[in-house]
Design a protein around this motif. Sequence first.
Motif, PDB file in Angstrom:
ATOM      1  N   LEU A   1      24.897  45.463  39.367  1.00 29.74           N
ATOM      2  CA  LEU A   1      26.136  45.156  40.096  1.00 29.74           C
ATOM      3  C   LEU A   1      27.137  44.345  39.279  1.00 29.74           C
ATOM      4  O   LEU A   1      28.304  44.707  39.198  1.00 29.74           O
ATOM      5  CB  LEU A   1      25.803  44.414  41.393  1.00 29.74           C
ATOM      6  N   PRO A   2      26.732  43.228  38.654  1.00 31.50           N
ATOM      7  CA  PRO A   2      27.742  42.442  37.945  1.00 31.50           C
ATOM      8  C   PRO A   2      28.366  43.211  36.786  1.00 31.50           C
ATOM      9  O   PRO A   2      29.578  43.147  36.575  1.00 31.50           O
ATOM     10  CB  PRO A   2      26.981  41.217  37.440  1.00 31.50           C
ATOM     11  N   TYR A   3      27.547  43.984  36.070  1.00 29.19           N
ATOM     12  CA  TYR A   3      28.077  44.750  34.945  1.00 29.19           C
ATOM     13  C   TYR A   3      29.001  45.856  35.447  1.00 29.19           C
ATOM     14  O   TYR A   3      30.047  46.138  34.843  1.00 29.19           O
ATOM     15  CB  TYR A   3      26.923  45.336  34.127  1.00 29.19           C
ATOM     16  N   HIS A   4      28.633  46.465  36.562  1.00 35.64           N
ATOM     17  CA  HIS A   4      29.451  47.521  37.151  1.00 35.64           C
ATOM     18  C   HIS A   4      30.837  46.969  37.501  1.00 35.64           C
ATOM     19  O   HIS A   4      31.858  47.575  37.185  1.00 35.64           O
ATOM     20  CB  HIS A   4      28.744  48.047  38.405  1.00 35.64           C
ATOM     21  N   LEU A   5      30.855  45.797  38.121  1.00 34.27           N
ATOM     22  CA  LEU A   5      32.132  45.180  38.491  1.00 34.27           C
ATOM     23  C   LEU A   5      32.947  44.853  37.240  1.00 34.27           C
ATOM     24  O   LEU A   5      34.157  45.093  37.197  1.00 34.27           O
ATOM     25  CB  LEU A   5      31.887  43.898  39.301  1.00 34.27           C
ATOM     26  N   TYR A   6      32.275  44.329  36.220  1.00 33.39           N
ATOM     27  CA  TYR A   6      32.971  43.992  34.973  1.00 33.39           C
ATOM     28  C   TYR A   6      33.652  45.221  34.384  1.00 33.39           C
ATOM     29  O   TYR A   6      34.841  45.179  34.038  1.00 33.39           O
ATOM     30  CB  TYR A   6      31.976  43.386  33.977  1.00 33.39           C
ATOM     31  N   VAL A   7      32.933  46.320  34.289  1.00 28.76           N
ATOM     32  CA  VAL A   7      33.516  47.515  33.680  1.00 28.76           C
ATOM     33  C   VAL A   7      34.644  48.075  34.543  1.00 28.76           C
ATOM     34  O   VAL A   7      35.724  48.403  34.044  1.00 28.76           O
ATOM     35  CB  VAL A   7      32.439  48.591  33.431  1.00 28.76           C
ATOM     36  N   LEU A   8      34.405  48.137  35.855  1.00 26.08           N
ATOM     37  CA  LEU A   8      35.452  48.651  36.745  1.00 26.08           C
ATOM     38  C   LEU A   8      36.728  47.819  36.653  1.00 26.08           C
ATOM     39  O   LEU A   8      37.835  48.343  36.708  1.00 26.08           O
ATOM     40  CB  LEU A   8      34.971  48.639  38.199  1.00 26.08           C
ATOM     41  N   ALA A   9      36.573  46.498  36.489  1.00 29.36           N
ATOM     42  CA  ALA A   9      37.744  45.617  36.529  1.00 29.36           C
ATOM     43  C   ALA A   9      38.449  45.508  35.187  1.00 29.36           C
ATOM     44  O   ALA A   9      39.603  45.096  35.137  1.00 29.36           O
ATOM     45  CB  ALA A   9      37.326  44.224  37.004  1.00 29.36           C
ATOM     46  N   THR A  10      37.781  45.857  34.087  1.00 30.35           N
ATOM     47  CA  THR A  10      38.424  45.631  32.795  1.00 30.35           C
ATOM     48  C   THR A  10      38.513  46.870  31.901  1.00 30.35           C
ATOM     49  O   THR A  10      39.375  46.944  31.053  1.00 30.35           O
ATOM     50  CB  THR A  10      37.690  44.550  31.981  1.00 30.35           C
TER      51      THR A  10
END
Lengths: 289, 283
Positions: free
Chosen positions: B231-240
């Motif tokens: 989840l945290p990595y997924h959010l990081y990639v989606l956001a940046t």
Amino acid sequence: MSVMWKEKSIKIFFTGAATTSIVVVGLIFLFLGKEAAPFLFSENIVKLFGTEWVPVSFEKEQFGMLPLITGSFLVTFLAILFAVPFGVLSAVYLSEIANKTEQEMLKPLIELLAGIPSVVIGFFGIIALSPILKNTFGLESGLNALNGAILLALMATPTIITISDDAIRSVPSSYKQASIALGGSKLQTIWRVVVPDALSGIIAAVMLGIGRVIGETMTVLMVTGNAAIITASPFDSVRTMTATIAAEMGEVAFGSDHYRVLFCVGIILLLITFGLNMIAQKVLRRRSV
Amino acid sequence: MKIKVQDLIIFGLIRLATYFVVFIIAYILLDIIVNGIGAINWEFLTTFPRKGGSEGGIFPAIVGTLYLVLLTIAIALPLGMASAIYLNEYAKQTRFTHIVRLAIITLAGVPSIVFGLFGLGIFVIFLKFGTSILSGSLTLACMILPTIIVSSEEALKSVPMQFREASYALGATKWQTIRKNVLPYAIPGMLTGSILGIGRAAGETAPILFTAAAFFFPRLPGSVFDQVMALPYHLYVLATQHPGMDEVRPIQYGTALVLISLVLGINIIAIFLRSYFIRKYKW
């Protein structure tokens, strides 16, 4: 006899488990050193002292760490500038001024802040804080050192509050009573008696806060814009040491100079946080004696 | 009288500073809840992402984070609890104990990205586990070990000395005493304290960046040697990194909400359990 052997082996088992922490710390230093060494102990080491960070280039790669170090320092300095007043004042409020219900409501909320994942804080910085900064200061982009510093201040605040709060609570109440008996007001008591006595604990809290800020990765990676330039302006985009490792390690060739330099950056980070931690512990220990 | 008014103004300012901090926390949480709740539905939680994360759900990232956390617990909890038992029940003030404590403090201060480098160097490359759940969990376990040790030791400390003395007086050995008279009362506290460390493991990104995480993995991981979505990595990639960052905003918010619910949910459970056990065991 067998009972004794059993007791002995159980003790050895627990001792062994306790050794894990020492082993892990040793391995961290060993493996960071191992990956960095071939670069660190070659004539290439002078490249680290350059002023430009251009790790990928067709002509000449530059591994000057100065922009990264100044980037980390700028963000950390600003973050601590914001976090210390709010953190210390909140700790004073929670331990000396707030009533019981307030304490019971506010403390868990602040603990909750410490639990919000850094990637979520970074996300918030991109979508909410960045446009605010952009419009307020008329900038081209809201992704800059200031954005990172504000968010990091927020993340350091719980650390500073919790440890300062402990220090303030451990001031003997006889000190406060003596001050009040001498006619001191509540404010005078807090300012002249409580805070000075708790000062070493507050300093330790700030140092641990700095350690947290300088090692924080995901938030700064997401919101500081990541331009490796040497600047002192909060409105410029900067690239910190942590963000550099996180952004570049995924794309480097294993064993290349670039790969090894990133481990060098890691060693510097490790040494800085290790030093801050040790000083903070010294200060805290002297206090408890 | 003049001093009194001044005092009140200053107290008011101090209160303002405190409430300002609290206000910002509440604002962040509410912003993510309000904007994220719309993205959350059954499909979002139970399907794979489609079109590079622009559509579909985040099911594998949820499962991946759970896998990582479970394996991390399995590694760190026994080690951490056993270390705490040594420190509180067996250790005397020796040089060895001093070094152990120093190591724990050092470990607690190591930046998460440095754990990531360490995990890459030792687990991924040296031990050849590759980018895998195993490498990621081992790295996270090293990171949360100090939290587990410190909170477990607190729990052991809170068991009164008389419990141990009574047991020794009846002729019990050290281990019998620990097993029958100390651990039963300490374990709830040890577990709840450890949950806080586990919450941290679930939300961290930096340690798994190069040791475990993949942005997209077409199936659920089949073994501990598979890469994993988190989840945290997924959010990081989606956001940046996502090409259509602004169009996928609802999905970003939804992912952030799920992540925050998971991590804060774990923490809130711990805080409640702690106050429950404090009330249950009064000596």
